[in-house]
Design a protein around this motif. Structure first.
Motif: not given
Length: 346
Positions: A103-124
């Motif tokens: 299977i060549e394609r796999l869509v991974h559902i992650s989360s904006t939780a990977v950014y933790g508690i940011p010190d600026h916005h917007p986050i890219d």
């Protein structure tokens, strides 16, 4: 027509993805430890009951699949050991199973939780990753796993959605809906004037479809997904209280004392709110979705208010289905603990 395998297919996001794919004439297999008990579509799918950490179950679910959507995860209220083994080891098992199945394609559902508690916005998407707590840490490492399989030739789009709501969503949002339904106001941490972006699950399904069907060179990347139209925490949550019709208001509370109190209650297992929720609820929280808009043509349909009110109406219509249920998934209300007593103050 393509054949999809959706991990976590019996969950909140999973069933919305299943319905979305079926509506577009696709074949779907659900892989989940929970039973796929949705009468509107359970007879239209193939169901495999099993854990994503179980290679045999993964292989069975992926038999004849063309595309995998990996939405399964252990959520923040699970035990840390289960979060790490499911979200990291399980992701590795799913990726390896897909690779071995060709299977060549796999869509991974992650989360904006990977950014933790940011010190600026917007986050890219290029901002540093710093997960808070076991869930955030595991989501960061799960993305690392996906990138190693990209290097092996797989196409693995990674989606980082904001907190999403819609039909079947309960969890922490059930607190707001329960208090609104019973004619109470609702507290927010801090002034409530902090912009806070959410996402409707249907818009997340649309983003998933775009990366599942787009050209390899465009989709094999990482994308933030969120609402394009959102206001402050106070403004958007007020829409639910207005919908309830009791004339109640959002009530700001001083952030410092409330966060200390919630930390203590969490440690004593008296509150369902965990660190990432109460540490970010009173702060700005929004990501840039320009990359998804420009590369994928992603155009969200729902504003924060639209999404919250749509979810609240679904909650009222289905209250009898889950009024006695509780647990740690998004499909059931979380036990309110001592917060149920605090409700009377508002």
């Amino acid at each position: 027509m393509a054949r999809y395998c959706v991990t976590g297919g019996a969950g909140f996001l999973g069933v919305n993805l299943v319905r979305y794919l079926l509506d577009r004439g696709q074949e779907v297999t659900s892989l989940d430890v929970a039973s796929f008990d949705y009468p509107d579509c359970r007879d239209r799918i193939r169901e495999v009951r099993g854990d994503i950490r179980d290679r045999q179950a993964v292989d069975e679910a992926m038999n004849d699949a063309d595309i995998v959507v990996h939405a399964a995860a252990a959520l923040p209220l699970y035990k840390p050991a289960d979060i790490f083994s499911t979200d990291i080891d399980g992701t590795r098992t799913v990726c390896q199973g897909a690779l071995d199945a060709g299977i060549e394609r796999l869509v991974h559902i992650s989360s904006t939780a990977v950014y933790g508690i940011p010190d600026h916005h917007p986050i890219d998407e290029d901002d540093r990753l710093h997960g808070v707590g076991p869930y955030g840490e595991a989501k960061v490492k799960a993305e690392d796993v996906c990138r190693t399989f990209r290097e092996k030739g797989m196409v693995i789009p990674i989606l980082r959605p904001k907190s999403f709501v819609g039909p079947e969503r309960l969890g922490v949002f059930a607190l707001l809906y329960d208090w609104a339904r019973e004619g109470h106001g609702f507290p927010v941490i801090g002034s409530g004037n902090n912009p806070y972006q959410l996402l409707d699950v249907k818009d997340l399904c649309e983003a998933t479809w775009l990366v599942a069907t787009g050209d390899d060179e465009i989709v094999n990347d990482t994308f933030n997904i969120g609402a394009a139209e959102f206001g402050t925490m106070k403004q958007d949550f007020q829409a639910v209280l207005d919908e309830a019709g009791f004339g109640k208001r959002i009530r700001p509370l001083p952030a410092g004392p409330i966060i200390v109190t919630l930390k203590v209650l969490e440690a004593l297992h008296l509150s369902p709110l965990y660190k990432w929720v109460y540490e970010t609820a009173g702060k700005e929280s929004f990501v840039s979705i320009e990359k998804a808009q420009e590369q994928l043509g992603f155009q969200p349909t729902y504003s924060n208010r639209d999404a919250l009110v749509r979810n609240y109406r679904w909650y009222l219509e289905h209250l009898d289905d889950f009024s006695q249920a509780s647990g740690v998934s998004h499909r059931v209300p979380w036990k309110q603990g001592i917060l149920a007593l605090a409700k009377q103050v508002f």
